[in-house]
Design a protein around this motif. Structure first.
Motif, PDB file in Angstrom:
ATOM      1  N   ILE A   1      -4.935  11.688   0.568  1.00 51.18           N
ATOM      2  CA  ILE A   1      -4.246  10.633  -0.187  1.00 51.18           C
ATOM      3  C   ILE A   1      -4.658   9.259   0.328  1.00 51.18           C
ATOM      4  O   ILE A   1      -4.937   8.343  -0.449  1.00 51.18           O
ATOM      5  CB  ILE A   1      -2.718  10.814  -0.114  1.00 51.18           C
TER       6      ILE A   1
ATOM      7  N   ARG B   1       0.855  -1.198   0.000  1.00 51.32           N
ATOM      8  CA  ARG B   1       0.000   0.000   0.000  1.00 51.32           C
ATOM      9  C   ARG B   1       0.888   1.244   0.000  1.00 51.32           C
ATOM     10  O   ARG B   1       0.897   2.046   0.913  1.00 51.32           O
ATOM     11  CB  ARG B   1      -0.937  -0.002   1.205  1.00 51.32           C
ATOM     12  N   ARG B   2       1.651   1.408  -1.066  1.00 48.24           N
ATOM     13  CA  ARG B   2       2.660   2.482  -1.144  1.00 48.24           C
ATOM     14  C   ARG B   2       2.062   3.877  -1.048  1.00 48.24           C
ATOM     15  O   ARG B   2       2.633   4.756  -0.411  1.00 48.24           O
ATOM     16  CB  ARG B   2       3.457   2.338  -2.438  1.00 48.24           C
ATOM     17  N   LEU B   3       0.930   4.089  -1.688  1.00 45.90           N
ATOM     18  CA  LEU B   3       0.305   5.402  -1.642  1.00 45.90           C
ATOM     19  C   LEU B   3      -0.158   5.740  -0.218  1.00 45.90           C
ATOM     20  O   LEU B   3       0.021   6.867   0.249  1.00 45.90           O
ATOM     21  CB  LEU B   3      -0.864   5.469  -2.631  1.00 45.90           C
ATOM     22  N   THR B   4      -0.703   4.766   0.467  1.00 43.82           N
ATOM     23  CA  THR B   4      -1.089   4.977   1.864  1.00 43.82           C
ATOM     24  C   THR B   4       0.139   5.263   2.712  1.00 43.82           C
ATOM     25  O   THR B   4       0.116   6.141   3.579  1.00 43.82           O
ATOM     26  CB  THR B   4      -1.871   3.763   2.407  1.00 43.82           C
TER      27      THR B   4
ATOM     28  N   ASP C   1      -6.666   6.463  -1.773  1.00 43.36           N
ATOM     29  CA  ASP C   1      -6.135   5.114  -1.962  1.00 43.36           C
ATOM     30  C   ASP C   1      -7.110   4.065  -1.436  1.00 43.36           C
ATOM     31  O   ASP C   1      -7.363   3.061  -2.097  1.00 43.36           O
ATOM     32  CB  ASP C   1      -4.776   4.977  -1.266  1.00 43.36           C
TER      33      ASP C   1
ATOM     34  N   SER D   1      -4.437   0.937  -7.100  1.00 42.26           N
ATOM     35  CA  SER D   1      -3.547   1.168  -5.957  1.00 42.26           C
ATOM     36  C   SER D   1      -2.322   0.272  -6.034  1.00 42.26           C
ATOM     37  O   SER D   1      -2.257  -0.658  -6.833  1.00 42.26           O
ATOM     38  CB  SER D   1      -4.286   0.905  -4.641  1.00 42.26           C
TER      39      SER D   1
ATOM     40  N   PHE E   1       2.862   6.716   1.725  1.00 47.72           N
ATOM     41  CA  PHE E   1       3.249   8.091   1.418  1.00 47.72           C
ATOM     42  C   PHE E   1       2.359   9.072   2.181  1.00 47.72           C
ATOM     43  O   PHE E   1       2.838  10.038   2.788  1.00 47.72           O
ATOM     44  CB  PHE E   1       3.184   8.353  -0.090  1.00 47.72           C
TER      45      PHE E   1
END
Length: 168
Positions: free
Chosen positions: A144, A88-91, A148, A158, A93
């Motif tokens: 963000i 869950r890279r966007l989370t 996501d 995602s 970030f």
């Protein structure tokens, strides 16, 4: 969390804190308290002190109470960050940006007893609260994460779905 993701997250946190503290230092050094510099008809730099949390809430708790409350919220966010799967890279970030903003405001709260605010949106009919980069980081990070969680994860856009499809 992978080592690479951890390092990237730490860089995001550090940059958020550094930029926040740098802009606040410039505002304090160059603008008297209560002064404003109009940038656009609806946007000004306005040197203010916030003795509360967002929108001056809980101002009556005092420095120690607010610092403890902010530290407790930060601890919960750090726990959620630690429990978030690496894919869950966007989370991740978004959480890093939130942590950076929270640390930036906590530094002010502990060091000064208040938070330096300076961004002022206004119109002839509406005044929005004065805020700072740290507040913006917290808000953008939350958006963000919501994006996501509720939109990208459901549409397959995602990091979680991409990571799964990359393995095929």
């Amino acid at each position: 969390m992978t080592r690479r993701l951890f390092v990237a997250n730490i860089v995001v946190v550090a940059l958020s804190v550094l930029l926040d503290q740098l802009v606040k230092a410039i505002v304090v050094a160059t603008m008297p308290l209560g002064s404003a510099i109009e940038l656009l008809p609806f946007l000004a730099l306005y040197h203010a002190r916030n003795t509360g949390i967002a929108f001056s809430m809980f101002a009556g708790l005092g420095d120690i109470g607010l610092s403890l409350l902010a530290a407790a919220v930060l601890a919960v966010v750090l726990y959620l960050w630690w429990k978030t799967p690496a894919e869950r890279r966007l989370t991740h970030f978004g959480l890093a940006v939130i942590v950076g903003g929270a640390i930036g405001n906590l530094i002010d709260r502990v060091r000064l007893g208040y938070v330096v605010d300076y961004v002022y949106f206004h119109t002839p009919a509406f005044d929005f609260a004065v805020f700072n980069l740290a507040d913006a980081c917290i808000t953008v990070g939350a958006i963000i994460i919501l994006l996501d969680e509720f939109i990208l994860a459901r549409t397959g856009a995602s990091g979680r779905e991409r990571a799964g499809s990359d393995a095929d």
